[in-house]
Design a protein around this motif. Sequence first.
Motif, PDB file in Angstrom:
ATOM      1  N   SER A   1       0.842  -1.205   0.000  1.00 36.35           N
ATOM      2  CA  SER A   1       0.000   0.000   0.000  1.00 36.35           C
ATOM      3  C   SER A   1       0.870   1.245   0.000  1.00 36.35           C
ATOM      4  O   SER A   1       2.071   1.186   0.319  1.00 36.35           O
ATOM      5  N   GLY A   2       0.225   2.372  -0.313  1.00 33.78           N
ATOM      6  CA  GLY A   2       0.946   3.633  -0.286  1.00 33.78           C
ATOM      7  C   GLY A   2       1.503   3.922   1.099  1.00 33.78           C
ATOM      8  O   GLY A   2       2.662   4.321   1.248  1.00 33.78           O
ATOM      9  N   ALA A   3       0.674   3.716   2.124  1.00 37.19           N
ATOM     10  CA  ALA A   3       1.110   4.015   3.493  1.00 37.19           C
ATOM     11  C   ALA A   3       2.324   3.177   3.875  1.00 37.19           C
ATOM     12  O   ALA A   3       3.277   3.672   4.490  1.00 37.19           O
TER      13      ALA A   3
ATOM     14  N   VAL B   1       5.360   4.637   2.257  1.00 36.11           N
ATOM     15  CA  VAL B   1       5.799   5.878   2.914  1.00 36.11           C
ATOM     16  C   VAL B   1       6.565   5.530   4.197  1.00 36.11           C
ATOM     17  O   VAL B   1       7.639   6.080   4.480  1.00 36.11           O
TER      18      VAL B   1
ATOM     19  N   TYR C   1      -1.443  14.337   3.209  1.00 37.27           N
ATOM     20  CA  TYR C   1      -2.042  13.017   3.448  1.00 37.27           C
ATOM     21  C   TYR C   1      -1.010  11.970   3.050  1.00 37.27           C
ATOM     22  O   TYR C   1      -0.558  11.942   1.904  1.00 37.27           O
ATOM     23  N   HIS C   2      -0.654  11.100   4.008  1.00 36.16           N
ATOM     24  CA  HIS C   2       0.316  10.050   3.687  1.00 36.16           C
ATOM     25  C   HIS C   2      -0.185   8.659   4.051  1.00 36.16           C
ATOM     26  O   HIS C   2       0.549   7.690   3.860  1.00 36.16           O
ATOM     27  N   GLY C   3      -1.408   8.543   4.625  1.00 42.62           N
ATOM     28  CA  GLY C   3      -1.936   7.208   4.891  1.00 42.62           C
ATOM     29  C   GLY C   3      -2.548   7.086   6.268  1.00 42.62           C
ATOM     30  O   GLY C   3      -2.698   8.076   6.993  1.00 42.62           O
TER      31      GLY C   3
ATOM     32  N   GLU D   1       4.102  15.662  -0.968  1.00 45.18           N
ATOM     33  CA  GLU D   1       3.364  15.332  -2.191  1.00 45.18           C
ATOM     34  C   GLU D   1       3.596  16.496  -3.166  1.00 45.18           C
ATOM     35  O   GLU D   1       3.277  17.642  -2.832  1.00 45.18           O
TER      36      GLU D   1
ATOM     37  N   GLU E   1      -5.374  14.174  -1.074  1.00 44.17           N
ATOM     38  CA  GLU E   1      -6.539  14.282  -0.172  1.00 44.17           C
ATOM     39  C   GLU E   1      -6.633  15.677   0.440  1.00 44.17           C
ATOM     40  O   GLU E   1      -7.716  16.138   0.787  1.00 44.17           O
TER      41      GLU E   1
ATOM     42  N   ASP F   1       6.327  11.977  -2.232  1.00 44.52           N
ATOM     43  CA  ASP F   1       5.228  11.008  -2.139  1.00 44.52           C
ATOM     44  C   ASP F   1       4.380  11.183  -3.391  1.00 44.52           C
ATOM     45  O   ASP F   1       3.514  12.052  -3.458  1.00 44.52           O
TER      46      ASP F   1
ATOM     47  N   VAL G   1       2.384   8.884  -4.583  1.00 44.80           N
ATOM     48  CA  VAL G   1       1.383   7.811  -4.556  1.00 44.80           C
ATOM     49  C   VAL G   1       0.174   8.187  -5.418  1.00 44.80           C
ATOM     50  O   VAL G   1      -0.336   7.373  -6.181  1.00 44.80           O
ATOM     51  N   GLN G   2      -0.274   9.433  -5.319  1.00 43.15           N
ATOM     52  CA  GLN G   2      -1.459   9.849  -6.086  1.00 43.15           C
ATOM     53  C   GLN G   2      -1.084  10.486  -7.430  1.00 43.15           C
ATOM     54  O   GLN G   2      -1.802  10.379  -8.407  1.00 43.15           O
TER      55      GLN G   2
ATOM     56  N   LYS H   1      -0.871   3.243  -6.100  1.00 46.19           N
ATOM     57  CA  LYS H   1      -2.082   3.559  -6.870  1.00 46.19           C
ATOM     58  C   LYS H   1      -1.970   3.209  -8.360  1.00 46.19           C
ATOM     59  O   LYS H   1      -2.163   2.068  -8.736  1.00 46.19           O
TER      60      LYS H   1
HETATM   61  C1  LIG Z   1      -0.195  11.038  -1.457  1.00 51.42           C
HETATM   62  C2  LIG Z   1      -0.645   9.768  -0.789  1.00 51.42           C
HETATM   63  N1  LIG Z   1       0.207   9.104  -0.005  1.00 51.42           N
HETATM   64  C3  LIG Z   1      -0.150   7.960   0.602  1.00 51.42           C
HETATM   65  C4  LIG Z   1      -1.411   7.441   0.459  1.00 51.42           C
HETATM   66  C5  LIG Z   1      -1.786   6.164   1.144  1.00 51.42           C
HETATM   67  O1  LIG Z   1      -1.934   5.137   0.204  1.00 51.42           O
HETATM   68  P1  LIG Z   1      -2.743   3.821   0.593  1.00 51.42           P
HETATM   69  O2  LIG Z   1      -4.169   4.192   0.749  1.00 51.42           O
HETATM   70  O3  LIG Z   1      -2.484   2.886  -0.567  1.00 51.42           O
HETATM   71  O4  LIG Z   1      -2.128   3.318   1.869  1.00 51.42           O
HETATM   72  C6  LIG Z   1      -2.337   8.100  -0.365  1.00 51.42           C
HETATM   73  C7  LIG Z   1      -3.700   7.582  -0.539  1.00 51.42           C
HETATM   74  O5  LIG Z   1      -4.623   8.257  -0.927  1.00 51.42           O
HETATM   75  C8  LIG Z   1      -1.944   9.293  -1.010  1.00 51.42           C
HETATM   76  O6  LIG Z   1      -2.787   9.976  -1.800  1.00 51.42           O
END
Ligand SMILES: Cc1ncc(COP(=O)(O)O)c(C=O)c1O
Length: 447
Positions: free
Chosen positions: A131-133, A136, A159-161, A229, A234, A262, A264-265, A291
């Motif tokens: 997962s993203g979290a 991170v 937002y990091h998770g 980010e 988010e 980050d 992820v998005q 993602k």
């Molecule tokens: C920038 C960012 N980092 C981390 C995450 C966390 O990812 P995950 O939901 O896959 O754990 C998200 C999820 O929306 C995100 O947008």
Amino acid sequence: MTAPTIDATVPQERRLVSEVPGPASRSLMARKLAAVAAGVGTTLPVFATRAGGGIVVDVDGNHLIDLGSGIAVTTVGASAPRVVGAVQEQAAAFTHTCFMVTPYEGYVAVAEALNRLTPGDHEKRTALFNSGAEAVENAVKIARAHTGRQAVVVFDHAYHGRTNLTMAMTAKNMPYKHGFGPFASEVYRAPLSYPYRDGDTDGVVAALRAIDVIEKQVGAANLAAVVIEPIQGEGGFIEPAAGFLPALASWCRDNGVVFVADEVQTGFARTGDMFACNREGVVPDLIVTAKGIAGGLPLSAVTGRADVMDAAHVGGLGGTYGGNPLACAAALAAIETIEAENLVARAREIEAVVLDRLRRIEARDARIGDVRGRGAMLAVELVHAGTDVPDPELAKAVAAAAHRQGVIVLTCGTHGNVLRFLPPLSISDELLHDAFDVLAATFEVTR
Ligand SMILES: Cc1ncc(COP(=O)(O)O)c(C=O)c1O
């Protein structure tokens, strides 16, 4: 450009055959409420049976236009033919061995692809997670191992998770953190560049403001990593003013601090570049991806400078499922799709169509405070007309009205007053125009 390959078995048109949600979705929702923990929320209470191109089909047979991509995941579509084929083939071969027990080529090939695609031509290494979290968290572990320092700086609205460390790194209390503490220590928050609200169009000025906070409240000598980010997700699709990211990255370089993007998005063509950092030529020490990486299968990664990545001791990184073979097969197919179909260019085309539609709505409606974003990651920030006071109720009302008419839109933002648009890059212009006709009419009737 080559047109995106759309799974032809999902008709590419909005079609409503019942109210939304319809009876079959309502009945499944009753089962969900009785069986699934209340903490797992629902944005749009329709249950999906198929999805592809720019359409999600629900259990009542409604065809909804997808402007959410399952929160920026199905960049190549939710049933992209290459991804489907690769996953089917891999599932038939083997589903799991654990890369740390008996490795397999797919994981290595994904690492090679990420090392090639991510910003910078220096020597890189990659580690895969789920997962993203989780990724991170691992980026922070790696930065701490490399620097021997503990502190981590994150930003307002970040937002990091939802894991313990990433909850500490995430800014917004409700719903992500409320009642779930205590949180991890050694996480510090710096001011972001938020041009609509701070009025600073010079990103270097905003960066100096953040750097001052970091130097006075944390101290560079204690700081392992700055995690940011490049465009906040988010937190409200906030794009820092030009110059902000390069100035921060350069301060990190001068002070031995690991600069972590980050993405992820924002990663994998979403913003009209392969990675959002590319726009200003920023080369992060570590980049976190998830993602859009794997066409809907759970996969995430940390990629970065070989000397930083290799600082963690052998056995210090990993996990049972990280880099699962199905997810790796999907990632290789998703990356091939992005490159073969030039989806970076498609994201820029989507930007042109959607920004034009949003600006036309903005010109008639003083409740739109700001139109922003890049590629297929676009948003409007809603305010009470004539002020900059956030209007989350309007965002909720517009989203709900769009949902009833078969358009999936999401909200975000610290104040919940941002409507965000994240269509799959496999969506057609016809579907985009239909969706924004619905949204334009919705803005009219909510006035
Ligand atoms: C920038 C960012 N980092 C981390 C995450 C966390 O990812 P995950 O939901 O896959 O754990 C998200 C999820 O929306 C995100 O947008």
